[in-house]
Design a protein around this motif. Structure first.
Motif, PDB file in Angstrom:
ATOM      1  N   ASN A  75       0.893  -1.403   0.083  1.00 16.57           N
ATOM      2  CA  ASN A  75       0.037  -0.084   0.065  1.00 16.57           C
ATOM      3  C   ASN A  75       1.053   1.136  -0.128  1.00 16.57           C
ATOM      4  OD1 ASN A  75       0.555   0.969   2.757  1.00 16.57           O
ATOM      5  ND2 ASN A  75      -1.040  -0.514   3.647  1.00 16.57           N
ATOM      6  N   MET A  76       0.073   2.523  -0.070  1.00 18.96           N
ATOM      7  CA  MET A  76       1.207   3.613  -0.510  1.00 18.96           C
ATOM      8  C   MET A  76       2.100   3.931   0.780  1.00 18.96           C
ATOM      9  SD  MET A  76      -1.574   6.275  -1.999  1.00 18.96           S
ATOM     10  CE  MET A  76      -0.432   7.499  -2.453  1.00 18.96           C
ATOM     11  N   ALA A  77       1.758   3.756   1.899  1.00 17.72           N
ATOM     12  CA  ALA A  77       2.702   3.957   3.035  1.00 17.72           C
ATOM     13  C   ALA A  77       3.796   3.059   3.359  1.00 17.72           C
ATOM     14  CB  ALA A  77       2.094   4.426   4.201  1.00 17.72           C
ATOM     15  N   SER A  78       3.844   1.918   2.557  1.00 13.60           N
ATOM     16  CA  SER A  78       4.644   0.699   3.047  1.00 13.60           C
ATOM     17  C   SER A  78       5.683   0.201   2.345  1.00 13.60           C
ATOM     18  CB  SER A  78       3.477  -0.407   3.470  1.00 13.60           C
ATOM     19  OG  SER A  78       2.613  -0.112   4.063  1.00 13.60           O
ATOM     20  N   ALA A  79       5.857   0.709   1.303  1.00 14.15           N
ATOM     21  CA  ALA A  79       6.958   0.278   0.497  1.00 14.15           C
ATOM     22  C   ALA A  79       8.070   0.137   0.992  1.00 14.15           C
ATOM     23  CB  ALA A  79       6.977   1.138  -0.878  1.00 14.15           C
ATOM     24  N   PRO A  80       8.738   1.254   1.801  1.00 19.09           N
ATOM     25  CA  PRO A  80      10.069   1.127   2.468  1.00 19.09           C
ATOM     26  C   PRO A  80      10.008  -0.046   3.591  1.00 19.09           C
ATOM     27  CG  PRO A  80       9.127   3.388   2.459  1.00 19.09           C
ATOM     28  CD  PRO A  80       8.079   2.631   2.079  1.00 19.09           C
ATOM     29  N   ALA A  81       8.873  -0.300   4.110  1.00 17.45           N
ATOM     30  CA  ALA A  81       8.981  -1.378   5.247  1.00 17.45           C
ATOM     31  C   ALA A  81       9.063  -2.443   4.235  1.00 17.45           C
ATOM     32  CB  ALA A  81       7.473  -1.312   6.010  1.00 17.45           C
ATOM     33  N   GLY A  82       8.373  -2.931   3.134  1.00 19.29           N
ATOM     34  CA  GLY A  82       8.421  -4.082   2.191  1.00 19.29           C
ATOM     35  C   GLY A  82       9.854  -4.201   1.848  1.00 19.29           C
ATOM     36  N   GLY A 112       5.001   6.913  -6.759  1.00 17.34           N
ATOM     37  CA  GLY A 112       4.786   8.081  -6.992  1.00 17.34           C
ATOM     38  C   GLY A 112       4.867   9.104  -6.035  1.00 17.34           C
ATOM     39  N   ASP A 113       4.683  10.278  -6.250  1.00 18.86           N
ATOM     40  CA  ASP A 113       4.850  11.617  -5.482  1.00 18.86           C
ATOM     41  C   ASP A 113       4.068  11.386  -4.240  1.00 18.86           C
ATOM     42  OD1 ASP A 113       3.563  12.275  -7.985  1.00 18.86           O
ATOM     43  OD2 ASP A 113       2.692  13.573  -6.674  1.00 18.86           O
ATOM     44  N   GLY A 114       2.908  11.014  -4.375  1.00 14.41           N
ATOM     45  CA  GLY A 114       1.827  10.855  -3.357  1.00 14.41           C
ATOM     46  C   GLY A 114       2.288  10.084  -2.115  1.00 14.41           C
ATOM     47  N   SER A 115       3.037   9.007  -2.656  1.00 10.22           N
ATOM     48  CA  SER A 115       3.537   8.110  -1.569  1.00 10.22           C
ATOM     49  C   SER A 115       4.877   8.619  -1.218  1.00 10.22           C
ATOM     50  CB  SER A 115       3.892   6.608  -2.151  1.00 10.22           C
ATOM     51  OG  SER A 115       2.848   5.968  -2.487  1.00 10.22           O
ATOM     52  N   THR A 116       5.870   9.217  -1.902  1.00  6.47           N
ATOM     53  CA  THR A 116       7.176   9.750  -1.798  1.00  6.47           C
ATOM     54  C   THR A 116       7.086  11.024  -0.924  1.00  6.47           C
ATOM     55  OG1 THR A 116       7.924   8.752  -3.673  1.00  6.47           O
ATOM     56  CG2 THR A 116       9.362  10.236  -2.760  1.00  6.47           C
ATOM     57  N   TYR A 117       6.207  12.037  -1.118  1.00  6.64           N
ATOM     58  CA  TYR A 117       6.423  13.114  -0.531  1.00  6.64           C
ATOM     59  C   TYR A 117       5.199  13.176   0.757  1.00  6.64           C
ATOM     60  CZ  TYR A 117       8.393  15.435  -4.727  1.00  6.64           C
ATOM     61  OH  TYR A 117       9.360  15.847  -5.746  1.00  6.64           O
ATOM     62  N   ASP A 118       4.271  12.373   0.672  1.00  4.11           N
ATOM     63  CA  ASP A 118       3.260  12.380   1.655  1.00  4.11           C
ATOM     64  C   ASP A 118       3.202  11.278   2.606  1.00  4.11           C
ATOM     65  OD1 ASP A 118       2.421  15.015   0.544  1.00  4.11           O
ATOM     66  OD2 ASP A 118       1.063  14.021  -0.578  1.00  4.11           O
ATOM     67  N   MET A 119       2.546  10.139   1.829  1.00  8.77           N
ATOM     68  CA  MET A 119       1.968   9.182   2.697  1.00  8.77           C
ATOM     69  C   MET A 119       3.238   8.183   3.260  1.00  8.77           C
ATOM     70  SD  MET A 119      -1.440   7.681   1.298  1.00  8.77           S
ATOM     71  CE  MET A 119      -2.392   8.576   0.330  1.00  8.77           C
ATOM     72  N   LEU A 121       6.408   9.175   3.881  1.00 12.47           N
ATOM     73  CA  LEU A 121       7.665   9.951   4.241  1.00 12.47           C
ATOM     74  C   LEU A 121       8.092   9.480   5.558  1.00 12.47           C
ATOM     75  CD1 LEU A 121       9.510  12.238   3.263  1.00 12.47           C
ATOM     76  CD2 LEU A 121       7.842  13.879   4.318  1.00 12.47           C
ATOM     77  N   SER A 122       7.585   9.191   6.448  1.00 12.44           N
ATOM     78  CA  SER A 122       7.778   8.853   7.840  1.00 12.44           C
ATOM     79  C   SER A 122       8.596   7.329   7.613  1.00 12.44           C
ATOM     80  CB  SER A 122       6.923   9.016   8.971  1.00 12.44           C
ATOM     81  OG  SER A 122       6.010   7.939   8.937  1.00 12.44           O
ATOM     82  N   ALA A 123       8.102   6.547   7.003  1.00 12.53           N
ATOM     83  CA  ALA A 123       8.501   5.010   7.051  1.00 12.53           C
ATOM     84  C   ALA A 123       9.734   5.206   6.159  1.00 12.53           C
ATOM     85  CB  ALA A 123       7.607   4.069   5.999  1.00 12.53           C
ATOM     86  N   THR A 124       9.793   6.098   5.143  1.00 19.47           N
ATOM     87  CA  THR A 124      11.097   6.368   4.300  1.00 19.47           C
ATOM     88  C   THR A 124      12.234   6.955   5.226  1.00 19.47           C
ATOM     89  OG1 THR A 124       9.681   6.712   2.290  1.00 19.47           O
ATOM     90  CG2 THR A 124      11.925   7.462   2.408  1.00 19.47           C
ATOM     91  N   SER A 125      11.908   7.915   6.067  1.00 20.12           N
ATOM     92  CA  SER A 125      12.923   8.765   6.844  1.00 20.12           C
ATOM     93  C   SER A 125      13.481   7.495   7.865  1.00 20.12           C
ATOM     94  CB  SER A 125      12.199   9.751   7.815  1.00 20.12           C
ATOM     95  OG  SER A 125      12.964  10.233   8.671  1.00 20.12           O
ATOM     96  N   GLY A 126      12.502   6.658   8.237  1.00 19.40           N
ATOM     97  CA  GLY A 126      13.034   5.510   9.100  1.00 19.40           C
ATOM     98  C   GLY A 126      14.015   4.776   8.515  1.00 19.40           C
ATOM     99  N   ALA A 127      13.371   4.199   7.407  1.00 14.54           N
ATOM    100  CA  ALA A 127      14.555   3.413   6.422  1.00 14.54           C
ATOM    101  C   ALA A 127      15.845   3.994   6.238  1.00 14.54           C
ATOM    102  CB  ALA A 127      13.731   2.997   5.139  1.00 14.54           C
ATOM    103  N   ILE A 128      15.875   5.363   6.013  1.00 15.72           N
ATOM    104  CA  ILE A 128      17.161   5.925   5.724  1.00 15.72           C
ATOM    105  C   ILE A 128      18.073   5.934   7.025  1.00 15.72           C
ATOM    106  CG2 ILE A 128      18.320   8.140   4.895  1.00 15.72           C
ATOM    107  CD1 ILE A 128      15.564   8.949   3.574  1.00 15.72           C
TER     108      ILE A 128
END
Ligand SMILES: Cc1ncc(C[n+]2csc(CCOP(=O)(O)OP(=O)(O)O)c2C)c(N)n1
Ligand code: SF4
Length: 313
Positions: A75-82, A112-119, A121-128
């Protein structure tokens, strides 16, 4: 076949091998798909895509996929967790000698940008923060495309989207400024971040090649001209991508561990009007009444960027 290029200097250096088969369900002229097609040529076949919900979900419709490699839908917010789960699984398999190191896969978030910039973002920050060894490919069409072009925080000032329709109260359309996701990632100081454009294939290829030497998070923000949402004829995607770079609204750059350089500096910036006036999403800035103030605001922001950023090549 894995690309064996050591450096990309000319168009001829780009592999003729195709890793995304033709006949996908995305729109004709999709700039994001062209950027991904070029990127895949450099990344080679040993990849697994972790695809956040969005237009590119439609690339793979079970049981069919245009990819020669693997693909996982989230789903949109979970790709970095995946991506974290897959990376961990691959590492364990290698450690237990159930997977040979040469069979290892590059883990690539596709969003997409909706996932990347919005939904996400916090999962991505954690992954980085966790220094996850992954690639993040954002195809930035500056709106929530798949659900009908609603405004995202990547939508640029003055654009018409289906949730920022110009009216008497807000004649300019989107009144917010595009989030600077490059700088948000850069603040984390990951090994590699780049902006890319499908109209600059050599620059794009060279950036992917360079990034492959780094372990850890690697981001690519791909300018993704979108005929369906930006409202222009699909045959104009290349022209629009070129104008984005030549007007300076899309700067081509990279940052290695937080140090930014520009990989292309237009010798003289074209007026942004040339870019705006060929897209229906900005048509309200020109007719029925020309909105000089908004056009100037957009131009001023570009001038400010190029005059006040330390531009290193
Ligand atoms: C949490 C969540 N909210 C809403 C949706 C519905 N949805 C599916 S795709 C999409 C748009 C995604 O936009 P973006 O990430 O910009 O990618 P694009 O569609 O432009 O490719 C939405 C809102 C969803 N899948 N998950
Ligand atoms: S809506 Fe835009 S980004 Fe989505 S598939 Fe179509 S052209 Fe590509």
């Amino acid at each position: 076949m894995q690309s064996d290029h050591t450096a990309y200097k000319r168009i001829k250096d780009i592999s003729r091998d195709e890793f995304i088969l033709p006949g996908t369900t995305v729109c004709a002229g999709c700039g994001g798909l062209e950027a991904l097609r070029l990127a895949h040529k450099v990344l080679g076949n040993n990849v697994v895509f972790v695809n956040a919900a969005g237009c590119f979900t439609l690339l793979a419709l079970f049981p069919y996929s245009p990819f020669k490699g693997s693909w996982l839908y989230t789903n949109m917010a979970s790709a970095p967790a995946g991506a974290q789960g897959i990376r961990d699984a691959l590492d364990i398999l290698i450690e237990k000698k159930r997977l040979r190191p040469e069979e290892d896969l590059k883990v690539i978030v596709l969003a997409g940008d909706g996932s990347t910039y919005d939904m996400a973002l916090s999962a991505t920050s954690g992954a980085i923060y966790r220094n996850l060894d992954f690639y993040y490919f954002c195809y930035d069409n500056e709106a929530y495309g798949n659900t009908g072009m609603q405004m995202s925080s990547a939508s640029p000032l003055g654009a018409k989207t289906t949730t920022s329709i110009p009216d008497e109260q807000s004649p300019m359309g989107t009144k917010f400024h595009k989030k600077d996701i490059f700088e948000i990632w850069r603040a984390h100081k990951p090994p590699y971040i780049a902006t890319i454009s499908p109209r600059h294939p050599v620059d794009l290829s060279e950036k992917f090649r360079r990034s492959m030497q780094f372990k850890g998070p690697k981001l690519f923000i791909a300018l993704s001209p979108c005929p369906t949402g930006w409202l222009y004829d699909p045959s104009h995607s290349a022209k629009i991508a070129r104008l984005a770079v030549e007007t300076g609204i899309w700067a081509l750059k990279e940052a290695v561990f937080g140090e930014t350089i520009h990989t292309y500096i237009p010798s003289k910036l074209k007026p942004v009007e040339e870019y705006l006036s060929v897209q229906g999403r900005f048509s309200h800035l020109f007719v029925p009444v020309r909105q000089d103030e908004t056009i100037k605001k957009i131009q001023d922001e570009i001038n400010y960027y190029w005059n006040h950023t330390e531009i290193q090549k």
